[in-house]
Write an enzyme that holds these catalytic residues in place. Structure first.
Site, PDB file in Angstrom:
ATOM      1  N   GLU A   4      44.898 -71.097 -48.288  1.00  0.00           N
ATOM      2  CA  GLU A   4      45.657 -70.143 -49.095  1.00  0.00           C
ATOM      3  C   GLU A   4      46.092 -70.708 -50.439  1.00  0.00           C
ATOM      4  O   GLU A   4      47.278 -70.852 -50.718  1.00  0.00           O
ATOM      5  CB  GLU A   4      46.845 -69.623 -48.288  1.00  0.00           C
ATOM      6  N   GLU A  22      41.680 -67.849 -38.693  1.00  0.00           N
ATOM      7  CA  GLU A  22      42.940 -67.512 -38.018  1.00  0.00           C
ATOM      8  C   GLU A  22      42.784 -66.100 -37.473  1.00  0.00           C
ATOM      9  O   GLU A  22      42.282 -65.216 -38.160  1.00  0.00           O
ATOM     10  CB  GLU A  22      44.132 -67.536 -38.988  1.00  0.00           C
TER      11      GLU A  22
HETATM   12  C1  GAL Z   1      48.412 -67.391 -42.493  1.00  0.00           C
HETATM   13  C2  GAL Z   1      48.615 -68.820 -42.882  1.00  0.00           C
HETATM   14  C3  GAL Z   1      49.269 -69.619 -41.800  1.00  0.00           C
HETATM   15  C4  GAL Z   1      50.428 -68.876 -41.232  1.00  0.00           C
HETATM   16  C5  GAL Z   1      49.975 -67.567 -40.702  1.00  0.00           C
HETATM   17  C6  GAL Z   1      51.084 -66.734 -40.175  1.00  0.00           C
HETATM   18  O1  GAL Z   1      48.349 -66.617 -43.618  1.00  0.00           O
HETATM   19  O2  GAL Z   1      47.419 -69.433 -43.246  1.00  0.00           O
HETATM   20  O3  GAL Z   1      49.672 -70.846 -42.335  1.00  0.00           O
HETATM   21  O4  GAL Z   1      51.356 -68.645 -42.234  1.00  0.00           O
HETATM   22  O5  GAL Z   1      49.408 -66.827 -41.742  1.00  0.00           O
HETATM   23  O6  GAL Z   1      51.817 -67.313 -39.193  1.00  0.00           O
END
Ligand code: GAL
Length: 976
Positions: free
Chosen positions: A417, A493
């Protein structure tokens, strides 16, 4: 002096300049096993905290400085977790003004001193002082001489100190600033935890010692050969006794080998000898490639069953011991996890050694995130400002050089990010040049210009399916679009595991198994970052953002892991284990009486020879027969259909089920023989239909405004059951409310309706009940009610039809919603209060753990027994939890064995707790939940799904609980 003169823009102090530092040695590979001397400088250091960066001169660095008034501090460690200052949590917002590279005057600064004895026989010559990780900027002196400074918190930094060391006492002094220019590059979603949090050590460097080594060990799956070349400065020889290899560095040899994979982590012990040093190497042969649009290792497509792992310990923050790292990996392996993204920085290098040894695919991510710039449309983003490029390249080098020899590392990730920018491209170019053997990952640039895989976070199921078909929305640039469309896809993620959830895992897994382009992903995230605390009365709990008086914070968004802070598995981990199991065991044939089972090997490399397959035949949850199924050692992707022995008792009396399990045949490095890897259940006959109770007695007027019906006593005015079997009960009444989960609450930036706020707006947490009729109709007592929130015409008409055979009481409930419901319902069922000593629960149905409609893969049908307390799931922020799915019947008993039995028609969700939903909803931390003198039972006909909208998609339509007419029934009996 005027302000302007004191601080011209050119004249920023070292901790605010954009440089990565000064004075440190170039980065090299981590070499734990060497015959050169080492001296650990970990221990109790002397420590003093100042509120600003500039309070005192550097006099403290002089060896003779009197630090006797200073505190003791454990190193490795974070001072904010040792009573000096406080931790702070923000997700994306910088906790300082965004004015790069400057920092406010409030910049907690920790001066550290460590006096140590150099052993008398420490050899003269070169010695390296190594810092494994310091957050965020350190300036270092040895024996009063300044060595330099560095930034890059989760990366190693080394200084040459041989000439400064002296026999006997030495003093190391380190000044650590919490905030530095480096903090702009370290905006990861986690606690801000300054300090010397990884080891500090001296490494003796003999004349002719290894400066750096790069092991190249590829595997050709067509020939079965491995090719080894070890580049080293200075030159030396490499021996691999098991392979009969003895070769010069820089020379290659090709020999038959067993390859390294995460499923078969075969390592060969080797020794590298240079004129001055012998170093142990552990070599794994494997080749990573992106070809045919797929990410492959050793010629085969991978399916990543991964997690994002932050380094976290509830008392020690990011200062982890080897035991904690091993515990993480054992838990992962035991839960079928095969991949780790080291979100969002390189982990302690010992962790990667363990990944090599135990077998995990690793995406090693650089210590880089600038997310806070998103709030200003990425203006001034350091990754697109060439003044910062040296700092970015320094970070890339420190990661790649340190970690380049790990077979487990299959991709480098540029960071997380950061938006887009030239600095990222520069990092990618350098990485490709230095290590062409590993593909590159970065999620933040939709064009994928610098990467070899298309990576996304939190894409919903429908979009993943489009990507799987390679029919995703095109990029504007046709060439980039064509390139991206040809790349393999990973979800770096997904499935945000905050609080209760994540829901919808099985639905993702189906997509990964259907579309070869979808190569799996990494659940967000491994562990809840709750910090261990105690109330004034000594009750332990875990703290989250805001609990340390932070001005800015993001609450419990830091608690979104598959394991709780103390590393106990949450229901989400148990669910994930089932969803990603590497062997599928399923019924073939008609639904009601399959008689055969299909076993499929879902692994990518290993056959099934490590597993045995015990089966069990149960009737009403009681074992009747068991044995072992002879499953052939299927190759990856292969299936076999196997007959189960016909049940001896046909037709069975009760519900009959086969359970077939896949368990380890022998002990492994990560679990003992007998450890369960996968399981499947299949019915052995049609499920018996519950016998409805035959009504034999009629309601009659009792004393004091009551109505009696069999074992039940009702309030004649409200029609509510007030007594059963001689004991007071409260309710049962219709209930649709649940204490919203984090996923119900949703994140404001996620698309779709956020249920939690909508439910409160409608008023589901403050329903009113009106009794419309309490009438006897033949043998039945009919109670009509209307249940509705204030200020709206929405509501439910409810008809309760109570009957009894004299011993038991049955209620049939018909619910008809009124009005146009703008949101799904949280739950639909009955709530009732019973005696608090009904504390032992047994049930036949789904278990043993919690399950909701879209988190139910791991629930298996059986007879289970837990106490009411054990039914609770201790989410760090209390919320709806603990439902058991598919419950046919349940019994709650007192210590003396008496109690209540509840049978469902159809089966139901059972929840039992010592506090009400309202109390659960009001609680902020676990000690807020104080048991009352009742057990509150929820007998739910239905529950709304869970989803993962706390940072992802909401509940899929098939798991939504829409307001619609429903009927269901329960029978209550005294437990026998
Ligand atoms: C993503 C980020 C993570 C964490 C997650 C939400 O955007 O890469 O570090 O913030 O969201 O828990």
């Amino acid at each position: 002096m005027q302000q302007d003169e004191a601080h011209s823009d050119e004249d920023v102090p070292y901790y605010e300049d954009v440089s990565p530092g000064s004075g440190a040695l170039p980065p090299v590979a981590w070499l734990p096993g060497s015959d050169a001397r080492r001296l650990s400088l970990n221990g109790t250091w002397r420590f003093r905290l100042s509120p600003t960066a500039t309070t005192e001169d550097e006099g403290f660095a002089r060896p003779e400085y009197d630090d006797s008034a200073w505190a003791g501090l454990a190193v490795p460690g974070h001072w904010v977790l040792q009573g000096h200052g406080a931790p702070a949590y923000t997700n994306t917002g910088y906790p300082f003004p965004v004015d790069p590279p400057r920092m406010p005057d409030e910049n907690p600064t920790g001066d550290h001193r460590y006096a140590f004895e150099l052993p008398a026989d420490w050899p003269a010559g070169a010695t390296v002082l190594r810092f494994g990780g310091v957050e965020s900027c350190a300036r270092v002196w040895l024996n009063g001489t300044e060595l330099g400074h560095f930034k890059g918190s989760r990366l190693p930094h080394e200084f040459e100190v041989g000439a400064l060391l002296r026999p006997g006492p030495n003093v190391l002094a380190v000044r650590v600033h919490q905030w530095s220019s480096g903090s702009y590059l370290e905006d990861q979603d986690q606690w801000w935890l300054p300090g010397v949090f990884r080891e500090v050590e001296l490494r003796q460097r003999p004349e002719g010692a290894v400066r750096d080594v790069f092991v190249h060990a590829g595997y050709d799956h067509r020939t079965g050969d491995g090719t080894l070349r070890v580049d080293c400065a200075p030159a030396g020889r490499v021996t691999v006794p098991e392979l009969g290899l003895d070769l010069a560095t820089g020379e290659s040899a090709t020999v038959p080998v067993a390859p390294w994979t995460a499923e078969t982590p075969r390592l060969y012990d080797a020794e590298l000898a240079t004129p001055g040093e012998r170093v142990r190497l552990r070599i794994g042969f494997r080749t990573v490639a992106v070809e045919d649009g797929l990410l492959k290792v050793n010629g085969r497509r991978l399916l990543l069953r991964g997690v994002n792992r932050h380094e976290f310990h509830p008392a020690h923050g990011r200062a982890l011991t080897a035991d904690v790292m091993r515990r993480d990996l054992l838990l992962m392996k035991q839960h079928n996890i095969n991949a780790v993204r080291t979100s969002h920085y390189p982990p302690h290098p010992a962790f990667l050694e363990l990944c090599d040894e135990l077998g995990l695919w690793v995406v090693d991510e650089c210590d880089l995130e600038t997310h806070g710039f998103a709030q200003q449309g990425w203006r001034d983003n350091p990754v697109d400002d060439e003044r910062w490029t040296p700092a970015l390249l320094d970070r890339a080098r420190r990661m790649v050089e340190r970690d380049k020899n790990h077979p487990s590392v299959i991709m480098w990730s540029l960071g997380n990010e950061c938006g887009t920018g030239r600095g990222l491209s520069a990092m990618a170019a350098w990485m490709r040049e230095r290590d062409p053997s590993r593909p590159l990952h970065y999620e933040g640039d939709p064009s994928c210009a610098d990467t070899d895989v298309y990576s996304r976070m939190y894409a919903d199921h429908a979009e993943v399916e489009r990507i799987g078909r390679r029919t995703e929305e095109p990029l504007r640039d046709a060439a980039l679009d064509a390139r991206r469309r040809s790349l393999p896809f990973v979800l770096c993620e997904y499935a945000h595991a905050m609080g209760n959830g994540p829901g919808g895992l099985s639905d993702y897994q189906r997509l990964f198994e259907t579309y070869e382009r979808c190569q799996g992903g990494f659940v967000w995230e491994w562990i809840d970052h709750g910090l261990r605390q105690e109330t004034a009365d000594g009750i332990p709990y875990h703290a989250y953002g805001g609990d340390f008086g932070e001005e800015l914070h993001d609450g419990n968004f830091v608690c979104d892991g598959l394991v709780f802070p103390e590393r106990t598995p949450s229901p989400g981990l148990v669910e994930y284990k089932k969803v990603i199991e590497p062997v599928r065991i399923e019924a073939v044939g008609p639904d009601t009486a399959p008689g055969a089972v299909r076993v499929t090997n879902l692994q990518d490399f290993a056959d099934l020879s490590a597993l045995v397959f015990p089966w069990r035949y149960e009737v009403e949850g009681r074992p009747v027969a068991e044995g072992t199924l002879a499953v052939p050692p299927l190759l990856p992707g292969e299936s076999a259909e196997l007959k189960l022995p016909p049940p001896a008792d046909s037709p069975p009396v009760g519900e009959a089920l086969w359970t077939v399990r896949a368990v380890l045949a022998e002990d492994t490095a990560w679990a003992a023989a007998g450890h369960e890897v996968a399981w499947g259940q299949l019915p052995a006959g049609p499920r018996p239909v519950p016998r409805p109770l035959t009504s034999a007695v009629a309601p009659r007027r009792g004393e004091g405004g009551t109505i009696a019906l069999g074992p039940g006593v009702f309030d004649a005015a409200t029609g509510v059951l007030s007594g059963f079997d001689g004991r007071a009960v409260t309710g049962p009444r219709l209930d649709v409310w649940r204490a919203p989960t984090d996923n119900d609450e949703g994140a404001p930036w996620q698309p779709g309706q956020r249920c939690g706020p909508e439910w409160r707006r409608i008023g589901l947490h403050r329903m009113r009940h009106r009794t419309d009729a309490v009438v006897a109709a033949g043998d039945a007592l009919i109670v009509r009610t209307r249940v509705a929130p204030a200020a709206t015409a929405l509501g439910f008409r409810v008809v309760h039809r109570w009957t009894s055979d004299g011993a038991a009481l049955r209620v049939e409930v018909a619910v008809t919603p009124e009005g146009d419901w703008p949101a799904p319902l949280p739950r639909l069922g009955l709530r009732m209060g019973v005696d608090g000593d009904l504390s032992a629960v047994r049930w036949f149905g789904g278990g043993p753990g919690e399950a909701y409609p879209d988190t139910s893969a791991a629930a298996r049908v059986g007879r289970w027994a837990l106490s009411v307390d054990e039914l609770q799931t201790p989410y760090v922020r209390p919320q709806e939890n603990g439902a058991r799915i598919g419950v046919r019947w349940a019994e709650l008993r007192r210590p003396d064995g008496t109690g209540l039995r509840i049978e469902g028609e159809p089966d139901f969700f059972l929840t039992a707790r010592r506090w009400t939903t309202e109390e659960l909803d009001a609680a902020r931390h676990t000690p807020d939940l104080v048991p009352g003198d009742r057990v509150w039972l929820h007998l739910d006909h239905a529950q709304h799904g869970i989803g993962s909208q706390s940072c992802g998609p909401g509940v899929l339509s098939r798991y939504r609980l829409d307001a619609a007419p429903a009927t269901f029934a329960f029978t209550f009996r005294p437990a026998e």
